[in-house]
Scaffold this motif. Structure first.
Motif, PDB file in Angstrom:
ATOM      1  N   ASN A 186       0.846  -1.187   0.000  1.00 46.68           N
ATOM      2  CA  ASN A 186       0.000   0.000   0.000  1.00 46.68           C
ATOM      3  C   ASN A 186       0.884   1.240   0.000  1.00 46.68           C
ATOM      4  OD1 ASN A 186      -1.905   1.972   0.263  1.00 46.68           O
ATOM      5  ND2 ASN A 186      -2.821   1.179   2.137  1.00 46.68           N
ATOM      6  N   PRO A 187       0.975   1.929  -1.131  1.00 44.85           N
ATOM      7  CA  PRO A 187       1.870   3.095  -1.193  1.00 44.85           C
ATOM      8  C   PRO A 187       1.433   4.245  -0.309  1.00 44.85           C
ATOM      9  CG  PRO A 187       0.517   2.950  -3.169  1.00 44.85           C
ATOM     10  CD  PRO A 187       0.280   1.696  -2.393  1.00 44.85           C
ATOM     11  N   LEU A 188       0.204   4.197   0.218  1.00 44.99           N
ATOM     12  CA  LEU A 188      -0.278   5.270   1.072  1.00 44.99           C
ATOM     13  C   LEU A 188       0.203   5.145   2.511  1.00 44.99           C
ATOM     14  CD1 LEU A 188      -3.980   5.654  -0.161  1.00 44.99           C
ATOM     15  CD2 LEU A 188      -1.916   6.747  -1.018  1.00 44.99           C
ATOM     16  N   THR A 189       0.828   4.022   2.824  1.00 44.21           N
ATOM     17  CA  THR A 189       1.364   3.844   4.173  1.00 44.21           C
ATOM     18  C   THR A 189       2.577   4.749   4.379  1.00 44.21           C
ATOM     19  OG1 THR A 189       0.661   1.530   4.168  1.00 44.21           O
ATOM     20  CG2 THR A 189       2.281   2.169   5.827  1.00 44.21           C
ATOM     21  N   PRO A 190       2.591   5.575   5.432  1.00 43.70           N
ATOM     22  CA  PRO A 190       3.736   6.472   5.665  1.00 43.70           C
ATOM     23  C   PRO A 190       5.038   5.694   5.768  1.00 43.70           C
ATOM     24  CG  PRO A 190       1.900   7.077   7.079  1.00 43.70           C
ATOM     25  CD  PRO A 190       1.521   5.778   6.432  1.00 43.70           C
ATOM     26  N   VAL A 191       6.079   6.236   5.183  1.00 43.47           N
ATOM     27  CA  VAL A 191       7.382   5.573   5.202  1.00 43.47           C
ATOM     28  C   VAL A 191       8.296   6.181   6.250  1.00 43.47           C
ATOM     29  CG1 VAL A 191       7.269   4.902   2.783  1.00 43.47           C
ATOM     30  CG2 VAL A 191       8.193   7.137   3.384  1.00 43.47           C
ATOM     31  N   SER A 192       7.776   7.126   7.022  1.00 41.00           N
ATOM     32  CA  SER A 192       8.573   7.782   8.056  1.00 41.00           C
ATOM     33  C   SER A 192       7.716   7.991   9.296  1.00 41.00           C
ATOM     34  CB  SER A 192       9.105   9.129   7.546  1.00 41.00           C
ATOM     35  OG  SER A 192       9.685   9.873   8.589  1.00 41.00           O
TER      36      SER A 192
ATOM     37  N   ALA B 236     -21.683  21.564   4.781  1.00 35.08           N
ATOM     38  CA  ALA B 236     -20.974  22.167   5.905  1.00 35.08           C
ATOM     39  C   ALA B 236     -19.873  21.217   6.343  1.00 35.08           C
ATOM     40  CB  ALA B 236     -21.931  22.457   7.062  1.00 35.08           C
ATOM     41  N   LEU B 237     -18.840  21.778   6.911  1.00 38.24           N
ATOM     42  CA  LEU B 237     -17.687  20.989   7.329  1.00 38.24           C
ATOM     43  C   LEU B 237     -18.051  20.022   8.447  1.00 38.24           C
ATOM     44  CD1 LEU B 237     -14.577  20.648   6.984  1.00 38.24           C
ATOM     45  CD2 LEU B 237     -14.333  22.296   8.841  1.00 38.24           C
ATOM     46  N   GLY B 238     -17.700  18.746   8.255  1.00 38.94           N
ATOM     47  CA  GLY B 238     -17.952  17.736   9.282  1.00 38.94           C
ATOM     48  C   GLY B 238     -16.685  17.100   9.825  1.00 38.94           C
ATOM     49  N   ARG B 239     -15.630  17.146   9.010  1.00 42.64           N
ATOM     50  CA  ARG B 239     -14.344  16.591   9.443  1.00 42.64           C
ATOM     51  C   ARG B 239     -13.245  17.174   8.570  1.00 42.64           C
ATOM     52  NH1 ARG B 239     -12.636  10.111   9.577  1.00 42.64           N
ATOM     53  NH2 ARG B 239     -10.540  10.390  10.440  1.00 42.64           N
ATOM     54  N   VAL B 240     -12.120  17.475   9.169  1.00 46.80           N
ATOM     55  CA  VAL B 240     -10.988  18.015   8.417  1.00 46.80           C
ATOM     56  C   VAL B 240      -9.714  17.306   8.859  1.00 46.80           C
ATOM     57  CG1 VAL B 240     -10.770  19.926  10.083  1.00 46.80           C
ATOM     58  CG2 VAL B 240      -9.652  20.087   7.839  1.00 46.80           C
ATOM     59  N   THR B 241      -8.900  16.956   7.865  1.00 47.53           N
ATOM     60  CA  THR B 241      -7.670  16.218   8.123  1.00 47.53           C
ATOM     61  C   THR B 241      -6.505  16.858   7.384  1.00 47.53           C
ATOM     62  OG1 THR B 241      -8.918  14.157   8.328  1.00 47.53           O
ATOM     63  CG2 THR B 241      -6.551  13.959   7.969  1.00 47.53           C
ATOM     64  N   LEU B 242      -5.375  16.941   8.065  1.00 45.59           N
ATOM     65  CA  LEU B 242      -4.140  17.423   7.457  1.00 45.59           C
ATOM     66  C   LEU B 242      -3.036  16.400   7.685  1.00 45.59           C
ATOM     67  CD1 LEU B 242      -4.181  21.145   8.637  1.00 45.59           C
ATOM     68  CD2 LEU B 242      -4.459  20.376   6.302  1.00 45.59           C
ATOM     69  N   VAL B 243      -2.254  16.134   6.644  1.00 48.33           N
ATOM     70  CA  VAL B 243      -1.100  15.244   6.776  1.00 48.33           C
ATOM     71  C   VAL B 243       0.130  15.979   6.263  1.00 48.33           C
ATOM     72  CG1 VAL B 243      -2.541  13.197   6.469  1.00 48.33           C
ATOM     73  CG2 VAL B 243      -1.361  14.177   4.486  1.00 48.33           C
ATOM     74  N   ASN B 244       1.301  15.592   6.783  1.00 46.63           N
ATOM     75  CA  ASN B 244       2.534  16.207   6.300  1.00 46.63           C
ATOM     76  C   ASN B 244       3.014  15.477   5.044  1.00 46.63           C
ATOM     77  OD1 ASN B 244       3.663  13.821   7.237  1.00 46.63           O
ATOM     78  ND2 ASN B 244       4.748  14.761   8.936  1.00 46.63           N
ATOM     79  N   LYS B 245       4.176  15.847   4.557  1.00 45.60           N
ATOM     80  CA  LYS B 245       4.626  15.278   3.284  1.00 45.60           C
ATOM     81  C   LYS B 245       4.949  13.785   3.380  1.00 45.60           C
ATOM     82  CE  LYS B 245       9.584  16.367   3.578  1.00 45.60           C
ATOM     83  NZ  LYS B 245      10.689  17.106   2.908  1.00 45.60           N
ATOM     84  N   TRP B 246       5.100  13.285   4.597  1.00 44.91           N
ATOM     85  CA  TRP B 246       5.336  11.847   4.790  1.00 44.91           C
ATOM     86  C   TRP B 246       4.029  11.073   4.869  1.00 44.91           C
ATOM     87  CZ3 TRP B 246      10.143  11.589   3.647  1.00 44.91           C
ATOM     88  CH2 TRP B 246      11.056  12.541   4.114  1.00 44.91           C
ATOM     89  N   GLY B 247       2.907  11.789   4.961  1.00 48.90           N
ATOM     90  CA  GLY B 247       1.613  11.129   5.079  1.00 48.90           C
ATOM     91  C   GLY B 247       1.170  10.925   6.506  1.00 48.90           C
TER      92      GLY B 247
ATOM     93  N   ILE C 237      -9.024   3.632  -3.547  1.00 51.23           N
ATOM     94  CA  ILE C 237      -9.561   4.432  -2.444  1.00 51.23           C
ATOM     95  C   ILE C 237     -11.022   4.750  -2.732  1.00 51.23           C
ATOM     96  CG2 ILE C 237      -7.317   5.463  -1.893  1.00 51.23           C
ATOM     97  CD1 ILE C 237      -8.300   8.031  -3.274  1.00 51.23           C
ATOM     98  N   GLN C 238     -11.724   5.205  -1.715  1.00 51.90           N
ATOM     99  CA  GLN C 238     -13.116   5.658  -1.840  1.00 51.90           C
ATOM    100  C   GLN C 238     -14.027   4.575  -2.411  1.00 51.90           C
ATOM    101  OE1 GLN C 238     -12.954   9.245  -4.188  1.00 51.90           O
ATOM    102  NE2 GLN C 238     -11.999  10.442  -2.563  1.00 51.90           N
ATOM    103  N   SER C 239     -13.731   3.318  -2.085  1.00 42.55           N
ATOM    104  CA  SER C 239     -14.590   2.229  -2.549  1.00 42.55           C
ATOM    105  C   SER C 239     -15.890   2.173  -1.754  1.00 42.55           C
ATOM    106  CB  SER C 239     -13.859   0.886  -2.438  1.00 42.55           C
ATOM    107  OG  SER C 239     -13.427   0.666  -1.106  1.00 42.55           O
ATOM    108  N   GLY C 240     -15.883   2.780  -0.574  1.00 42.34           N
ATOM    109  CA  GLY C 240     -17.085   2.867   0.257  1.00 42.34           C
ATOM    110  C   GLY C 240     -17.122   4.227   0.907  1.00 42.34           C
TER     111      GLY C 240
ATOM    112  N   CYS D 176     -12.378   8.102   3.467  1.00 42.76           N
ATOM    113  CA  CYS D 176     -11.489   8.321   4.610  1.00 42.76           C
ATOM    114  C   CYS D 176     -10.631   9.537   4.296  1.00 42.76           C
ATOM    115  CB  CYS D 176     -10.617   7.094   4.863  1.00 42.76           C
ATOM    116  SG  CYS D 176      -9.348   7.358   6.127  1.00 42.76           S
ATOM    117  N   PRO D 177     -10.804  10.655   4.997  1.00 44.52           N
ATOM    118  CA  PRO D 177     -10.032  11.860   4.683  1.00 44.52           C
ATOM    119  C   PRO D 177      -8.532  11.682   4.863  1.00 44.52           C
ATOM    120  CG  PRO D 177     -11.231  12.128   6.750  1.00 44.52           C
ATOM    121  CD  PRO D 177     -11.721  10.862   6.131  1.00 44.52           C
ATOM    122  N   VAL D 178      -8.132  10.809   5.781  1.00 47.50           N
ATOM    123  CA  VAL D 178      -6.703  10.551   5.964  1.00 47.50           C
ATOM    124  C   VAL D 178      -6.137   9.890   4.704  1.00 47.50           C
ATOM    125  CG1 VAL D 178      -4.981   9.275   7.303  1.00 47.50           C
ATOM    126  CG2 VAL D 178      -6.919  10.344   8.464  1.00 47.50           C
ATOM    127  N   GLU D 179      -6.850   8.909   4.203  1.00 50.31           N
ATOM    128  CA  GLU D 179      -6.436   8.193   3.006  1.00 50.31           C
ATOM    129  C   GLU D 179      -6.427   9.116   1.786  1.00 50.31           C
ATOM    130  OE1 GLU D 179      -7.369   3.654   2.066  1.00 50.31           O
ATOM    131  OE2 GLU D 179      -8.999   4.959   1.401  1.00 50.31           O
TER     132      GLU D 179
END
Length: 269
Positions: free
Chosen positions: A62-68, A93-104, A206-209, A212-215
């Motif tokens: 899974n390339p979406l798994t963080p490597v760091s 309206a906003l219900g959830r917000v997610t931020l990830v860094n460059k490592w995921g 992704i988004q098969s169901g 997931c904002p993280v994904e």
């Protein structure tokens, strides 16, 4: 009696041999272990090594798994938001917000309680349920925190205009990297959905169901990182082009003004 003496003499003859054997073993520090036992310390290491390789290969699938394990705030951050329905259910309206860094790695992930009453949780897509918003953060808290995190940084995402609108925030266009607007990701000038980009360029589903904002944020970030060099070159070229256009416009206006002054002079004459 003679036979008994012979048997006793045989026993006496065996005892010295046994004593000599014990003496030789103790003098050499005990019996030598067999070859497998000498590598006993190496065998567990080898097994653990194989297990580690297996776990890494599974994670690598899974390339979406963080490597760091770096959870620091990097120069580029990816954002994804999930919406709920308010009003008649047709307004988002906003219900959830997610931020990830460059490592995921996740640097911010919060459910947000909208200012207006939620009439449609859109669970099939948003993944948000009523229980998630009972102890959710206030909108103002989420808005302020996101504004602090993205300020002065490259903001990555998909259809970021919708996310920023839901947050009632703006961001410098020069610092936005939107995967829906990157020309190499478009087909015949049409924008592609994030799930299609992830399948085509990352070979991941992704988004098969429920989304997931993280994904989704990780997918957008990985798309950017894989094309960062070319993308940044394109962004610089676009900035230069805009600067040139800005410099040209005032010249045209001055020429028009000079022409008007000349006409006024002739009419006055």
């Amino acid at each position: 009696m003679g036979s008994e003496l012979k048997q006793n003499s045989n026993k006496l003859q065996l005892n010295p041999n046994w004593a000599n054997l014990q003496k030789s073993l103790t003098s050499h520090g005990g019996p030598k272990p067999s070859k497998p036992s000498t590598d006993q310390s190496e065998i567990p290491t080898g097994i653990l090594g194989k297990r580690k390789e297996r776990s890494d290969s599974k994670l690598g699938d899974n390339p979406l798994t963080p490597v760091s394990d770096d959870f620091s705030l990097t120069d580029a951050v990816a954002m994804d938001c999930e919406m709920v329905g308010v009003g008649q259910g047709n307004r988002s309206a906003l219900g959830r917000v997610t931020l990830v860094n460059k490592w995921g790695n996740v640097i911010f992930d919060e459910f947000v309680r909208p200012i207006e009453r939620v009439v449609d949780f859109r669970t099939q897509i948003s993944g948000i349920r009523p229980r998630d918003l009972r102890k959710a953060k206030d909108f103002c808290f989420a808005q302020k925190r996101v504004a602090e995190l993205i300020k002065g940084r490259i903001l990555v995402g998909h259809a970021l205009r919708n996310d920023l609108k839901a947050l009632l925030l703006s961001h410098r266009k020069e610092d936005i990297r939107d995967t829906s607007e990157y020309p190499p990701f478009q087909r015949e000038g049409h924008r592609s959905a994030l799930r299609h980009l992830a399948a085509s360029f990352l070979n991941v589903e992704i988004q098969s169901g429920e989304h997931c904002p993280v994904e989704d944020a990780r997918a957008a970030m990985l798309l950017y990182e894989k094309n960062r060099k070319d993308w940044e070159k394109l962004a610089k070229d676009q900035i230069r082009l805009k600067l040139k256009q800005k410099k040209r416009k005032p010249r045209k206006k001055t020429k028009q003004r000079d022409g008007l002054h000349a006409d006024d002079a002739t009419t006055a004459a």
